[in-house]
Design a protein around this motif. Structure first.
Motif, PDB file in Angstrom:
ATOM      1  N   UNK A 110       0.839  -1.193   0.000  1.00 44.18           N
ATOM      2  CA  UNK A 110       0.000   0.000   0.000  1.00 44.18           C
ATOM      3  C   UNK A 110       0.878   1.250   0.000  1.00 44.18           C
ATOM      4  N   UNK A 111       0.339   2.308  -0.599  1.00 47.32           N
ATOM      5  CA  UNK A 111       1.077   3.567  -0.636  1.00 47.32           C
ATOM      6  C   UNK A 111       1.154   4.215   0.748  1.00 47.32           C
ATOM      7  N   UNK A 112       0.052   4.119   1.513  1.00 46.29           N
ATOM      8  CA  UNK A 112      -0.055   4.803   2.804  1.00 46.29           C
ATOM      9  C   UNK A 112      -0.772   3.889   3.792  1.00 46.29           C
ATOM     10  N   UNK A 113      -0.915   4.357   5.034  1.00 43.59           N
ATOM     11  CA  UNK A 113      -1.643   3.597   6.048  1.00 43.59           C
ATOM     12  C   UNK A 113      -3.122   3.966   6.097  1.00 43.59           C
ATOM     13  N   UNK A 114      -3.603   4.701   5.107  1.00 43.88           N
ATOM     14  CA  UNK A 114      -5.014   5.067   5.023  1.00 43.88           C
ATOM     15  C   UNK A 114      -5.850   3.805   4.830  1.00 43.88           C
ATOM     16  N   UNK A 144      -0.895  -4.559   0.269  1.00 45.60           N
ATOM     17  CA  UNK A 144      -0.347  -5.250   1.434  1.00 45.60           C
ATOM     18  C   UNK A 144       0.491  -4.272   2.260  1.00 45.60           C
ATOM     19  N   UNK A 145       0.925  -4.718   3.441  1.00 41.01           N
ATOM     20  CA  UNK A 145       1.753  -3.836   4.270  1.00 41.01           C
ATOM     21  C   UNK A 145       2.762  -4.584   5.119  1.00 41.01           C
ATOM     22  N   UNK A 146       2.988  -5.882   4.817  1.00 42.68           N
ATOM     23  CA  UNK A 146       3.912  -6.650   5.650  1.00 42.68           C
ATOM     24  C   UNK A 146       5.331  -6.098   5.601  1.00 42.68           C
ATOM     25  N   UNK A 147       5.698  -5.463   4.480  1.00 40.16           N
ATOM     26  CA  UNK A 147       7.039  -4.876   4.382  1.00 40.16           C
ATOM     27  C   UNK A 147       7.024  -3.385   4.713  1.00 40.16           C
ATOM     28  N   UNK A 148       5.848  -2.847   5.012  1.00 40.33           N
ATOM     29  CA  UNK A 148       5.713  -1.428   5.270  1.00 40.33           C
ATOM     30  C   UNK A 148       4.865  -0.773   4.194  1.00 40.33           C
ATOM     31  N   UNK A 149       4.738   0.519   4.295  1.00 36.79           N
ATOM     32  CA  UNK A 149       4.016   1.291   3.290  1.00 36.79           C
ATOM     33  C   UNK A 149       5.042   1.939   2.372  1.00 36.79           C
ATOM     34  N   UNK A 150       4.839   1.792   1.065  1.00 35.83           N
ATOM     35  CA  UNK A 150       5.836   2.228   0.091  1.00 35.83           C
ATOM     36  C   UNK A 150       5.269   3.399  -0.705  1.00 35.83           C
ATOM     37  N   UNK A 151       5.755   4.575  -0.398  1.00 33.95           N
ATOM     38  CA  UNK A 151       5.344   5.780  -1.117  1.00 33.95           C
ATOM     39  C   UNK A 151       6.268   5.996  -2.304  1.00 33.95           C
ATOM     40  N   UNK A 200      -2.567   1.672 -11.388  1.00 42.64           N
ATOM     41  CA  UNK A 200      -2.394   2.673 -10.324  1.00 42.64           C
ATOM     42  C   UNK A 200      -1.449   2.233  -9.223  1.00 42.64           C
ATOM     43  N   UNK A 201      -1.110   0.936  -9.170  1.00 44.94           N
ATOM     44  CA  UNK A 201      -0.113   0.487  -8.215  1.00 44.94           C
ATOM     45  C   UNK A 201       1.301   0.707  -8.759  1.00 44.94           C
ATOM     46  N   UNK A 202       1.476   0.546 -10.059  1.00 47.20           N
ATOM     47  CA  UNK A 202       2.798   0.734 -10.662  1.00 47.20           C
ATOM     48  C   UNK A 202       3.128   2.205 -10.887  1.00 47.20           C
ATOM     49  N   UNK A 203       2.170   2.933 -11.449  1.00 51.05           N
ATOM     50  CA  UNK A 203       2.432   4.328 -11.818  1.00 51.05           C
ATOM     51  C   UNK A 203       1.843   5.234 -10.739  1.00 51.05           C
ATOM     52  N   UNK A 204       2.648   6.086 -10.084  1.00 54.89           N
ATOM     53  CA  UNK A 204       3.975   6.529 -10.538  1.00 54.89           C
ATOM     54  C   UNK A 204       5.171   5.835  -9.894  1.00 54.89           C
ATOM     55  N   UNK A 205       4.961   4.822  -9.014  1.00 52.55           N
ATOM     56  CA  UNK A 205       6.100   4.344  -8.229  1.00 52.55           C
ATOM     57  C   UNK A 205       7.185   3.665  -9.059  1.00 52.55           C
TER      58      UNK A 205
END
Length: 595
Positions: free
Chosen positions: A500-504, A510-517, A558-563
């Motif tokens: 997930x991008x954020x904790x919203x 997913x979030x097992x590795x953290x939130x990836x902005x 939307x998960x790939x772009x823009x990350x």
């Protein structure tokens, strides 16, 4: 039929409103990981994250509420809600329930500053502007590289790129590194120099992106550009979700626009084997579809029955498409763990006398093949031969991640093999297994690759000049490089784009590795600052996308772009881009891609 779900107090509260009476309904669904019934029903069966819950008779238009939870986890966002929920009725019928609202469509933060340089991602190695600009609406040049980019531009609605009356581009040959190029842009013409086809292609990509991001008013000057790493990759999990071939080719187009050049095709895992191989046809025939009436239930599915497989011609089409984009395709067959589907089709790959109780992190039991069983080697070697031979890149990824703790320790045949080979632990036997399979790959004329765990074991792991992919964090990649392995850095905390991008709670992922902005994709060191000598073994960077909660192809973008822009920047640029500049450039790129 109505179905609603909400996240409350670390549980999923579900409400079903039927439009008719239903006797003895069983609620069937999947989640991100192993689920449990909190109240309102009784568990019937479970396979990994897939669960069946017996509900009482449903009365027409009378709401019925029940609650589910996760073993050891609290649901973080909407992606944790039931996937592909359906009811199996008492008479054997199937009723698909409405899906919960899915997907997340992030918009890059509005940049606080305007980027004053060339609007390119990744940024070029050096840019020397003259201060002038030239109006350009297309280019004129007849080379394969320019034609390939013209076709890409047409597919992505970014053309016309080439026209007879376009701005002239003159090609020159120069002694430059692999994939490097220079562009001298003037009001009269553009001179491109490169030492190989890759350099010409990336020079042409730069011209296309300048046309788009500068809206035809291109700055004049000289670009000198050389990639930092030879491996600039993106992974896609097609085992959990079957992506249409057109979606994968569109992903390759996106990669090419960002100068990524390695596609890691993950079509085999616990849940399916999707390549139509000839040596073991029952493997894909029995696992390509998941759901009602099939060997594997509706794990990670969007409906009671979902799936598909890729023919060899599909693979050849993908490889040929990638070739026009200077991209190589690496397949992965995934052993010895993450092999639930394989072990169910071929139960003789497991020891029938194994009394072990190992369970994978996904909640599966018996998802590992046993290297002490002769049938295991018949299958693994046949897979390696046929899959490896289909892909001309010559690199075959063997998997080797997330082996459950104490696997094989309850198997008499495995224990006998360990005694014979002088092995003591699960990791020792894993390393022995991967080394033996890697030897087969080498004999087949290919190079083995694997996840970072393949280096484990007192026998020094897989060996055989294997390429390792570091995923649990950067530190494991550094350790493998110190041990002499070539390493592709894929740290989940920074480049796993299924996070997930954020904790919203209204986010997705997913979030097992953290939130990836977006910022997180560049906030790490590919090579440790105090060990620059590791550059000889750290050969690149790769993004990953796992599909446990993806039920529609459109949810990918939307998960790939823009990350993915951060991945491209880390792979190409010799210097890090600032978060402010990345956000500014991401706004332009996202607008172009979505158009």
């Amino acid at each position: 039929m109505k179905f609603e779900c909400s996240i409350k107090d670390a549980r999923l509260d579900c409400v079903v409103i039927s439009d008719h009476n239903i006797s003895r309904p069983v609620f069937c669904t999947s989640g991100i990981t192993r689920m449990t019934v909190i109240h309102g029903g009784e568990q019937v069966t479970q396979t990994g994250s897939y669960i069946e819950v017996q509900l009482p008779d449903l009365i027409e238009e009378v709401p019925y509420t029940f609650s589910l939870g996760y073993d050891g986890y609290a649901p973080a966002n909407r992606a944790w809600m039931p996937l592909g929920p359906y009811l199996r009725t008492g008479d054997g019928g199937v009723i698909q329930l409405p899906p919960v609202r899915s997907g997340f469509h992030p918009v890059p933060d509005e940049p606080t500053t305007s980027f004053s340089g060339l609007k390119l991602i990744p940024q070029p190695t050096h840019w020397s502007p003259t201060g002038q600009t030239v109006l350009v609406n297309s280019y004129s040049c007849e080379t394969d590289a320019m034609r390939f980019v013209a076709a890409l531009a047409e597919r992505q609605n970014q053309g016309p790129f080439l026209r007879p009356d376009g701005h002239p581009v003159i090609m020159e040959t120069a002694d430059l590194p692999h994939d490097a190029y220079t562009l001298a842009i003037t009001s009269e013409h553009i001179t491109m120099a490169a030492g190989d086809a890759g350099g010409q292609f990336y020079g042409a990509i730069t011209l296309l992106m300048l046309l788009q991001t500068h809206k035809g008013e291109i700055p004049c000057g000289t670009i000198t550009d050389t990639p930092r790493f030879a491996w600039r990759g993106q992974h896609l999990d097609c085992a959990r979700h079957f992506y249409k071939l057109e979606t994968i080719t569109q992903l390759l187009d996106l990669m090419a626009l960002l100068k990524l050049n390695r596609f890691h095709w993950h079509f085999a895992d616990d849940e399916a084997f999707r390549l139509q191989i000839e040596c073991l046809p029952q493997l894909w025939q029995q696992t390509q579809m998941r759901g009602e009436g099939h060997l594997v239930p509706a794990i990670f599915s969007g409906s009671p029955l979902a799936g598909g497989s890729y023919s060899k011609d599909d693979a050849r089409t993908l490889i040929a498409h990638a070739k026009t984009l200077n991209i190589e395709v690496m397949p992965e067959i995934e052993v010895p763990a993450h092999a639930l589907a394989l072990a169910q089709v071929f139960p003789d790959t497991r020891d029938p006398d194994d009394v072990g109780s190992e369970r994978s992190v996904q909640g599966y039991t018996a998802n590992v093949v046993n290297p002490a069983m002769p049938r295991t080697w018949d299958i693994l070697e046949a897979l390696a031969r046929e899959v490896g031979a289909l892909f001309p890149f010559g690199l075959l990824h063997l998997g080797c991640d997330e082996l459950p703790i104490d696997t094989w320790m309850g198997s008499p045949t495995a224990k006998a093999l360990m005694a014979e080979e002088g092995l003591e632990t699960t990791q020792d036997l894993q390393g022995w297994t991967m080394s033996r399979l890697a030897q087969t790959v080498v004999k087949n004329g290919q190079r083995p690759a694997a996840w970072e765990e393949a280096a484990q074991g007192k026998n020094a792991g897989i060996g055989h000049n294997a390429v390792l992919f570091s995923w649990t964090g950067a530190a494991s990649g550094f350790a493998a490089a110190r041990a002499g392995y070539d390493v592709v850095m894929t740290p989940a905390q920074h480049v796993y784009m299924d996070m997930a991008h954020t904790d919203d709670i209204d986010d997705w992922g997913a979030n097992w590795a953290g939130y990836v902005s977006l910022d997180d994709t560049i906030a790490w060191d590919v090579i440790p600052l105090d060990e620059p000598e590791l550059v000889k073994h750290i050969i690149g960077v790769q993004g990953a996308f796992w599909s446990e909660f993806t039920t529609q192809d459109a949810q990918l973008w939307p998960m790939l772009v823009p990350r993915i822009l951060g991945v491209a920047s880390k792979g190409w640029q010799s210097r890090d881009i600032t978060p402010a500049d990345l956000h500014s450039l991401a706004t332009d790129f996202t607008r172009i891609w979505r158009a």
